[in-house]
Design an enzyme around this catalytic site. Structure first.
Site, short mmCIF file in Angstrom:
data_model
loop_
_atom_site.label_atom_id
_atom_site.label_comp_id
_atom_site.label_asym_id
_atom_site.label_seq_id
_atom_site.Cartn_x
_atom_site.Cartn_y
_atom_site.Cartn_z
N GLU A 16 -40.74 -19.11 -3.53
CA GLU A 16 -41.75 -18.45 -4.36
C GLU A 16 -41.52 -16.95 -4.50
O GLU A 16 -42.10 -16.31 -5.38
CB GLU A 16 -43.14 -18.69 -3.76
CG GLU A 16 -43.62 -20.13 -3.85
CD GLU A 16 -43.91 -20.58 -5.27
OE1 GLU A 16 -44.01 -19.71 -6.16
OE2 GLU A 16 -44.00 -21.80 -5.50
N GLU A 41 -33.18 -32.44 13.84
CA GLU A 41 -33.87 -31.37 14.56
C GLU A 41 -33.42 -31.26 16.01
O GLU A 41 -33.71 -30.28 16.68
CB GLU A 41 -35.38 -31.57 14.50
CG GLU A 41 -35.90 -32.75 15.31
CD GLU A 41 -37.43 -32.77 15.32
OE1 GLU A 41 -38.00 -32.69 16.43
OE2 GLU A 41 -38.03 -32.87 14.25
#
Length: 270
Positions: A81, A112
């Site tokens: 953004e 992960e």
């Protein structure tokens, strides 16, 4: 290492499957209301992290978020953004997720748990001492993030973190930790809920405050935003009209000619 992992503690609500829709929503909302108050307690930590981030960026550095699962996706959302909102180059704020881009949509098994891959991923971006890396992990125990932060520390790269458990590994490893303790989730262990909301709020603060400090906002307006659709063009035209005494048509022409609200206003005032 022993610490209380409140993100994994049992929900204070029992027999969720027996609740009506109205009760479910009321109780979820009640829990969500506690999150901003938890963030408020961490404001001094957030301020320290933002101050360091601004310092690094003023020296030409970049901001990197690293995370896995929901945490990794939130970092990517915040990074993505920044260019349209503040008009910065696409590689100034970067989101990196364990498992690569395919993990944005689907979980990548065991990604992960890899303690070395984050550093590999950061090296692919030519990470340097000018940059800052923020690890995001609700539990504060994600091996991918821990390994990445450790290697950054070893290589004199500034590190921050966003987690939701006091005394967690990433909170101890990061030089500028942010810890937002939101307590047990409505659904036990579902850290995409309150913990995810807390992380999103903190990320909003970090990127927005940093960009304002870097001069990407004037007054309260996004004067450098990218004009990527008709709504934003219209917003830009109205911003110009609020800054200089011209009508809509002239403001639109200035915006088209100079490409941003800032440039249009600056050129008019020359």
């Amino acid at each position: 290492m022993n610490f209380i992992k409140t993100t994994e503690q049992s929900s204070k609500y029992e027999h969720l499957e027996k609740m009506s829709v109205a009760d479910l929503l009321f109780n979820i909302n009640s829990e969500d209301k506690t999150v901003p108050l938890a963030v408020e307690k961490a404001l001094p930590q957030i301020a320290a992290l933002v101050t360091k981030t601004v310092e690094k960026m003023k020296l030409g550095g970049r901001l990197f978020y690293i995370g896995a699962g929901t945490s990794g996706r939130l970092g990517i959302v915040d990074a993505s953004e920044c260019p349209p909102t503040f008009g910065v180059q696409f590689d100034l704020v970067n989101g990196i997720i364990a498992g690569g881009d395919k993990a944005i949509r689907r979980a990548v098994e065991n990604a992960e748990d890899n303690t070395t891959q984050a550093w590999v991923d950061l090296q692919e971006q030519n990470i340097s001492e000018n940059d800052i890396v923020i690890g995001i992990a609700a539990s504060g125990t994600t091996p991918y993030v821990i390994g990445g932060l450790e290697k950054c520390n070893e290589n004199n790269i500034s590190t921050g973190s966003i987690s939701c458990n006091d005394g967690s590994p990433i909170g101890l490893i990061a030089k500028f930790p942010v810890v937002v303790v939101v307590g047990p989730e409505f659904v036990t262990g579902s850290s995409r809920m309150k913990a995810g909301t807390a992380q999103k709020l903190v990320l909003n603060m970090i990127s927005t405050a940093t960009m304002i400090q870097l001069g990407k906002v004037k007054g309260n307006k996004m004067v450098d935003m990218q004009l990527s659709n008709d709504k934003l063009v219209d917003r830009g035209v109205k911003m110009i009209m609020g800054e200089i005494p011209v009508n809509y048509e002239i403001a639109a022409a200035l915006l088209k000619e100079f490409g941003s609200v800032r440039n249009a206003v600056d050129q008019y005032n020359k």
